[in-house]
Scaffold this motif. Sequence first.
Motif, PDB file in Angstrom:
ATOM      1  N   SER A 126       0.692  -1.087   0.014  1.00  0.00           N
ATOM      2  CA  SER A 126      -0.010  -0.014  -0.007  1.00  0.00           C
ATOM      3  C   SER A 126       0.807   1.178  -0.009  1.00  0.00           C
ATOM      4  O   SER A 126       2.038   1.237   0.537  1.00  0.00           O
ATOM      5  N   ASN A 127       0.291   2.286  -0.675  1.00  0.00           N
ATOM      6  CA  ASN A 127       0.752   3.839  -0.767  1.00  0.00           C
ATOM      7  C   ASN A 127       0.592   4.556   0.706  1.00  0.00           C
ATOM      8  O   ASN A 127       1.143   5.600   0.876  1.00  0.00           O
ATOM      9  N   ALA A 129       0.845   5.155   4.386  1.00  0.00           N
ATOM     10  CA  ALA A 129       1.679   4.840   5.621  1.00  0.00           C
ATOM     11  C   ALA A 129       1.144   4.717   6.752  1.00  0.00           C
ATOM     12  O   ALA A 129      -0.125   5.237   7.022  1.00  0.00           O
ATOM     13  N   PRO A 130       1.306   3.669   7.626  1.00  0.00           N
ATOM     14  CA  PRO A 130       0.877   3.539   9.004  1.00  0.00           C
ATOM     15  C   PRO A 130       0.756   4.794   9.782  1.00  0.00           C
ATOM     16  O   PRO A 130       1.925   5.450   9.691  1.00  0.00           O
ATOM     17  N   SER A 173      -0.802  -4.059   5.524  1.00  0.00           N
ATOM     18  CA  SER A 173      -1.848  -3.330   4.733  1.00  0.00           C
ATOM     19  C   SER A 173      -2.738  -4.350   3.975  1.00  0.00           C
ATOM     20  O   SER A 173      -2.081  -5.520   3.493  1.00  0.00           O
ATOM     21  N   GLU A 189      -4.928  -0.687   2.836  1.00  0.00           N
ATOM     22  CA  GLU A 189      -4.497   0.401   3.570  1.00  0.00           C
ATOM     23  C   GLU A 189      -4.128  -0.566   5.033  1.00  0.00           C
ATOM     24  O   GLU A 189      -4.586  -1.524   5.243  1.00  0.00           O
ATOM     25  N   PRO A 190      -3.593   0.336   5.889  1.00  0.00           N
ATOM     26  CA  PRO A 190      -2.973  -0.473   7.226  1.00  0.00           C
ATOM     27  C   PRO A 190      -4.210  -0.752   7.954  1.00  0.00           C
ATOM     28  O   PRO A 190      -5.439  -0.225   8.026  1.00  0.00           O
ATOM     29  N   GLN A 218      -7.130   1.721   8.955  1.00  0.00           N
ATOM     30  CA  GLN A 218      -7.058   2.761   9.395  1.00  0.00           C
ATOM     31  C   GLN A 218      -7.726   4.117   9.418  1.00  0.00           C
ATOM     32  O   GLN A 218      -7.905   4.777  10.144  1.00  0.00           O
TER      33      GLN A 218
END
Length: 225
Positions: A126-127, A129-130, A173, A189-190, A218
Amino acid sequence: MSRLHDMGGRFGDGAVEPEAEDIKFHADWHPRALALTVATGAVGAFNLDMSRHARESLSPKDYMRFSYYEKWLGGLANVLTQTGVITREELAGSVDPAPSPLSPRKLTADRVAGVLAKGGPVERPSNVAPAFVAGDTVIARKFAENADVSGGHTRLPSYAAGARGRILRLHGSHVFPDSNAHGGGEAPEPLYAVVFAAAELWAHPEHPNDEVVVDMWQSYLTAAP
């Protein structure tokens, strides 16, 4: 989103009565319903999140009177017609079924064991970020709804909406169901394991010090002030 299927933590539905562990199916057609769902999913016309949304979109009247596998079949009929795999007329038997361009993808008996063993992993790069780490305090989205699709699918349970919790761990992710169920792409996503105190979720918890762990994407979460 508040739908009839979102029953977790709801009062008034009666006690949960566990069945004996050796009871897998209650009728001869139940394993056939399971097999049919797996087989049609293998042709790739719809994904798991679309299938879940199709089941939860059954009318409240049908949802309450259907048994477990009747819900599966009702949802399957919905998603097969919505994606154009079959027509309503073909489903009703009022016309002869037309040859399907998806037939080369059919799940043959010799492939079943391998397909089931492989499963359907949904972890993706995934682009995004956590935003959180273990130990962070977070608050779940106030309403259990899809933020982009009115009345759409979400995996945020209503009993945890608006609750304050603690990040236990990051799962990596994963495919975002709220997007994937509606043709918006996997949008990974995370995904976090979030710990909630029982006293945070329930007005009168029997064991206030108990904790509930909920997996949450997230975008369901914000940092607690």
